[in-house]
Design an enzyme around this catalytic site. Structure first.
Site: not given
Ligand code: AMP
Length: 281
Positions: A21-22, A28, A52, A178
């Site tokens: 989601m950037g 990431h 979502q 966040r």
């Molecule tokens: P999001 O942008 O929050 O939707 O996250 C995108 C992907 O990055 C998802 O598969 C998350 O589980 C992964 N992700 C986010 N934070 C972490 C982290 N601290 N360690 C590993 N993967 C992460």
């Protein structure tokens, strides 16, 4: 995106997808690095998926540092960024959703009604557009990745879901887009998440397998931090996400805790091996 990915497939290349989601951080980028080891081409997607987010959630204030994100992806040498706009993903009349029953209704799903329906729907759309051989997700969102695995299995998708470890700050806080919402005091308080998981890990190492006992320890640590408001702290089976009484199979300790207006999640993976236990923080 479809044309580009289709051309790569026709050349018998192995396509990796990293959906995000950037507001990209090292968590990431670890997914990208893993994907780069196993696939070529690697595509990342950035789509802040409105479906979502609940009506009272943080969609409108979610960080969108697009320029910085693009630079990070370029430096990591991803082969392409899929950056659809909302109207492209959800054109007028959009009315088809993916509901992964059971798993979607507990824990995160209970606190965030409709969240996993939005996640499963957008992830299936991304999978259909890119048709990756491998898709990379973080264990940080343990329930999310379990739901995506369930969906991929149930719907016979030709994609392998790769689960990557949690990337943490040096003080243990799991990286999250966040985290930028936290005030200095809240950021300090948020260390309690990791401390509570560590306390559980300590007990597990000394042989404790009783969920109630572990939960008591976790709650004691969390409650020692006045700025932490616990949403849930549960010990669940790693496949079904049902509560477990005694840890005999793969299980998660799952946390969701509010710090001011910010809700953070974290978890600990427990993998029993005979009388021993492998713990992943
Ligand atoms: P999001 O942008 O929050 O939707 O996250 C995108 C992907 O990055 C998802 O598969 C998350 O589980 C992964 N992700 C986010 N934070 C972490 C982290 N601290 N360690 C590993 N993967 C992460």
């Amino acid at each position: 995106m479809k044309e580009v990915a289709r051309a790569a497939r026709q050349e018998q290349r192995i396509i990796g997808l990293v959906p995000t989601m950037g507001a990209l951080h090292a968590g990431h980028m670890a997914l990208v690095q893993r994907a780069k080891k196993e696939c070529s081409p690697v595509y990342a997607s950035i789509f802040l998926n409105p479906k979502q987010f609940g009506p009272n959630e943080d969609l409108s204030r979610y960080p969108r540092p697009l320029e910085a994100d693009i630079e990070k992806l370029a430096n990591a040498k991803v082969d392409g960024l899929f950056l659809p706009d909302i109207a492209e993903m959800y054109p007028h009349g959009f009315s088809t959703y993916v509901q992964v029953e059971g798993l979607s209704e507990r824990l995160e799903g209970k606190s965030r009604p409709g969240h996993f329906r939005g996640v499963a729907t957008v992830v299936l759309k991304l999978f259909e557009i890119v048709q990756p051989h491998f898709a990379y997700f973080g264990r940080k969102d343990a329930q999310q990745v379990r739901i995506i695995q369930r969906m991929a299995h149930d719907l016979n998708l030709d994609v392998e879901i790769v689960v990557c470890p949690i990337v943490r700050e040096t003080d243990g806080l799991a990286l999250s887009s966040r985290n930028t919402y936290l005030s200095a005091e809240e950021r300090h308080a948020a260390m309690v998440l990791y401390r509570s998981l560590q306390a559980a890990a300590q007990e597990l190492v000394t042989g404790v397998r009783d969920s109630l006992e572990l939960q008591r320890t976790i709650h004691n640590v969390l409650e020692s931090e006045p700025r932490a408001r616990v949403d849930y702290a549960e010990i669940v089976d790693a496949e079904t996400f049902e509560p477990v009484v005694r840890i005999g199979r793969r299980a998660y300790v799952l946390l969701a805790v509010h710090f001011g207006k910010t809700r953070l999640i974290d978890n600990l993976l427990i993998e029993p091996e005979g009388d021993d236990v492998r713990i992943s923080l």
